[in-house]
Write an enzyme that holds these catalytic residues in place. Structure first.
Site: not given
Ligand code: PRP
Length: 190
Positions: A134, A106
């Site tokens: 994304k 993201d």
């Molecule tokens: C989500 C996803 C990535 C991160 C991406 O993890 O799995 O690790 O966010 O977002 P970014 O590019 O903005 O850093 P999350 O922290 O939601 O944990 P999870 O995988 O345990 O749901």
């Protein structure tokens, strides 16, 4: 808890499309890493379903490891900008060709942090394989070597991705109708 059918706006990527793309990624990775010391590092928790399907699609010998990283905070939907390592690797990665396996990129903050952290541990290489990208949300540029699907800026769930910690088990990637989800959650709470 709610049934996902009650707030599913659309199925963005079907189970069949996921399977087909992951098989192709596995073939590409098997080709690119032939003869190398491949270590898949799954970023928990979202990456876990992708890892287990991807490793079965990879036909060359490889090892797996896990890291748990959070960037959104509990129940959050936007990146907090803070990245926290909840579980670090349990092995020395010196000379390994590390391939980070993520469900989604993201802002890029999580992987930026993880790449920096692992790069100073003397791996032979560190590359990135993400199921979903994304790209329009990117805040920090990071090299992305393998991408399953480029997706629009919609709130997606399923196949490892959660909504409030649930629904990771769904075999497809869906889009949440967020106003509907929130209204239903308020109804069930009252
Ligand atoms: C989500 C996803 C990535 C991160 C991406 O993890 O799995 O690790 O966010 O977002 P970014 O590019 O903005 O850093 P999350 O922290 O939601 O944990 P999870 O995988 O345990 O749901």
């Amino acid at each position: 808890m709610l049934n996902y059918e009650d707030f599913l706006a659309e199925v963005l990527i079907s189970e069949e499309a996921l399977h087909e793309r992951i098989v192709a990624l596995g073939a590409q990775i098997s080709h690119d890493y032939a003869g190398k010391k491949l270590l898949l590092v799954c970023i928990l928790r979202g990456g876990v379903l992708f890892l287990t399907d991807l490793m079965r699609a990879i036909t060359i010998p490889h090892a797996i490891e896990f890291m748990a990283v959070s960037s959104y905070g509990v129940g959050g939907r936007e990146s907090s900008g803070q990245v926290r390592i909840n579980l670090d690797l349990n092995m020395d990665i010196t000379d390994w060709d590390v391939l980070l396996v993520e469900d989604i990129i993201d802002s890029g903050r999580t992987l930026h942090y993880v790449i920096e952290l692992l790069s100073i541990r003397n791996p032979h290489s560190v590359k990135v394989c993400t199921l979903l990208d994304k790209a329009e949300r990117r805040e920090i540029a990071i090299p992305v070597d393998y991408v399953g699907f480029q997706i629009p800026n919609k709130f997606v769930f399923g196949y490892g991705l959660d909504i409030d910690d649930y629904y990771r088990n769904l075999p497809f990637i869906g889009v949440v109708d967020l106003p509907k989800y929130q209204a239903l959650m308020e109804q069930t709470a009252s």
